[in-house]
Design a protein around this motif. Structure first.
Motif, mmCIF file in Angstrom:
data_model
loop_
_atom_site.group_PDB
_atom_site.id
_atom_site.type_symbol
_atom_site.label_atom_id
_atom_site.label_comp_id
_atom_site.label_asym_id
_atom_site.label_seq_id
_atom_site.Cartn_x
_atom_site.Cartn_y
_atom_site.Cartn_z
ATOM 1 N N TRP A 1 0.841 -1.205 0.000
ATOM 2 C CA TRP A 1 0.000 0.000 0.000
ATOM 3 C C TRP A 1 0.872 1.249 0.000
ATOM 4 O O TRP A 1 0.668 2.172 -0.801
ATOM 5 C CB TRP A 1 -0.907 -0.041 1.217
ATOM 6 N N GLU B 1 -6.625 -5.777 -4.298
ATOM 7 C CA GLU B 1 -6.817 -6.703 -5.419
ATOM 8 C C GLU B 1 -5.650 -7.673 -5.518
ATOM 9 O O GLU B 1 -5.838 -8.884 -5.720
ATOM 10 C CB GLU B 1 -6.971 -5.923 -6.723
ATOM 11 N N ASP C 1 -6.585 4.920 -4.174
ATOM 12 C CA ASP C 1 -6.237 4.168 -5.385
ATOM 13 C C ASP C 1 -5.166 3.115 -5.074
ATOM 14 O O ASP C 1 -5.238 1.978 -5.573
ATOM 15 C CB ASP C 1 -5.724 5.116 -6.465
ATOM 16 N N ASP D 1 -6.788 0.229 -3.185
ATOM 17 C CA ASP D 1 -7.589 -0.631 -4.058
ATOM 18 C C ASP D 1 -6.703 -1.585 -4.848
ATOM 19 O O ASP D 1 -7.018 -2.771 -5.007
ATOM 20 C CB ASP D 1 -8.424 0.218 -5.009
ATOM 21 N N TRP D 2 -5.591 -1.092 -5.349
ATOM 22 C CA TRP D 2 -4.632 -1.952 -6.074
ATOM 23 C C TRP D 2 -4.104 -3.039 -5.150
ATOM 24 O O TRP D 2 -4.030 -4.217 -5.518
ATOM 25 C CB TRP D 2 -3.483 -1.093 -6.617
ATOM 26 N N THR D 3 -3.743 -2.658 -3.945
ATOM 27 C CA THR D 3 -3.170 -3.606 -2.992
ATOM 28 C C THR D 3 -4.171 -4.677 -2.593
ATOM 29 O O THR D 3 -3.836 -5.870 -2.528
ATOM 30 C CB THR D 3 -2.676 -2.854 -1.742
ATOM 31 N N TYR E 1 2.353 6.236 -7.200
ATOM 32 C CA TYR E 1 1.300 7.013 -7.838
ATOM 33 C C TYR E 1 1.541 8.514 -7.687
ATOM 34 O O TYR E 1 1.240 9.298 -8.593
ATOM 35 C CB TYR E 1 -0.061 6.646 -7.256
ATOM 36 N N LYS F 1 2.875 1.636 -3.394
ATOM 37 C CA LYS F 1 2.040 2.070 -4.510
ATOM 38 C C LYS F 1 1.585 3.512 -4.313
ATOM 39 O O LYS F 1 1.470 4.281 -5.279
ATOM 40 C CB LYS F 1 0.834 1.145 -4.645
#
Length: 233
Positions: A44, A77, A70, A73-75, A51, A47
């Motif tokens: 987290w 997933e 954001d 959310d990536w993490t 970003y 990323k």
């Protein structure tokens, strides 16, 4: 030139960014993923920073709260943890990040010595206000500066220039303190007396500036400040 103020990065320097995942993992119902909280926290954070850099280079600014969501959310997933309740709990806890244990005492000692103290952070004003309040350090700070004033993330020089605009100081009069090696390097290149708080024991970044000092945490900062005042550091 004498140091007149100390400016601190917020996340990872004053506030423990791993605390949200650590606290969520200790709560009832987290048993299925609790042993992965360190990986979640690390991804987290990584990323989140990636970003911010990409948006700064691309000229596609969004505030740090959007970037933080954001990145989470990536993490989630990647970790196969697409649970809306967990997502909301982690975000709620991010607004309650604790300060590292030594922070209040260190800031108090610097304040007693007559230094002005400020935060300079990628965080949005609302995020920073919440973190400062949660940590109980608001009375010790003279300013909390967010990159939202200039609309670009660190390490853009416009961010570091906010300090002089606010305090009327030259870069060499500022002790800049960050746990992010890249941030400490960029601040040094800007002209600050940069101090890297290397909490993870990482190697020095190979960048266009180099911090003047390196500490493992903030405990030794008041002693170092005394040396800097007297031209010994």
């Amino acid at each position: 030139m004498a140091i007149r103020l100390f400016v601190f990065d917020a996340y990872g320097t004053l506030f423990d960014v791993t605390a949200a995942a650590r606290r969520a993992a200790a709560e009832p119902g987290a048993e299925a993923w609790a042993d992965r909280w360190t990986a979640l926290a690390g991804q987290w954070r990584r990323k989140q920073l990636e970003y911010s850099w990409i948006r700064a280079v691309a000229g596609a600014h969004a505030d740090f709260w959007q970037v933080t969501q954001d990145a989470l959310d990536w993490t989630l997933e990647v970790e196969a943890l697409a649970d809306p309740q967990l997502r909301q709990r982690l975000l709620d806890l991010y607004f309650e990040l604790p300060a590292f244990p030594e922070v209040p005492e260190v800031l108090g000692r610097l304040k007693d010595r007559g230094f002005a103290l400020a935060i300079l952070s990628n965080g949005s004003p609302a995020m920073l206000q919440a973190a400062v309040a949660s940590a109980g350090i608001a009375p010790l700070l003279d300013a909390v500066l967010s990159v939202e004033e200039v609309g670009v993330f660190k390490p853009d020089p416009a961010v570091y220039a906010m300090v002089g605009a606010r305090f009327g100081t030259a870069p060499a009069e500022t002790g800049f303190v960050s746990s992010n090696g890249w941030d400490a390097c960029a601040a040094a290149a800007f002209g600050f007396r940069s101090i890297w708080v290397n909490r993870e024991g990482a190697p020095m970044d190979r960048l266009h500036g180099r911090p003047a000092q390196e500490l493992s945490d903030l405990q030794a900062l008041p002693s170092l400040a005394h040396e800097m005042e007297n031209g010994k550091a």
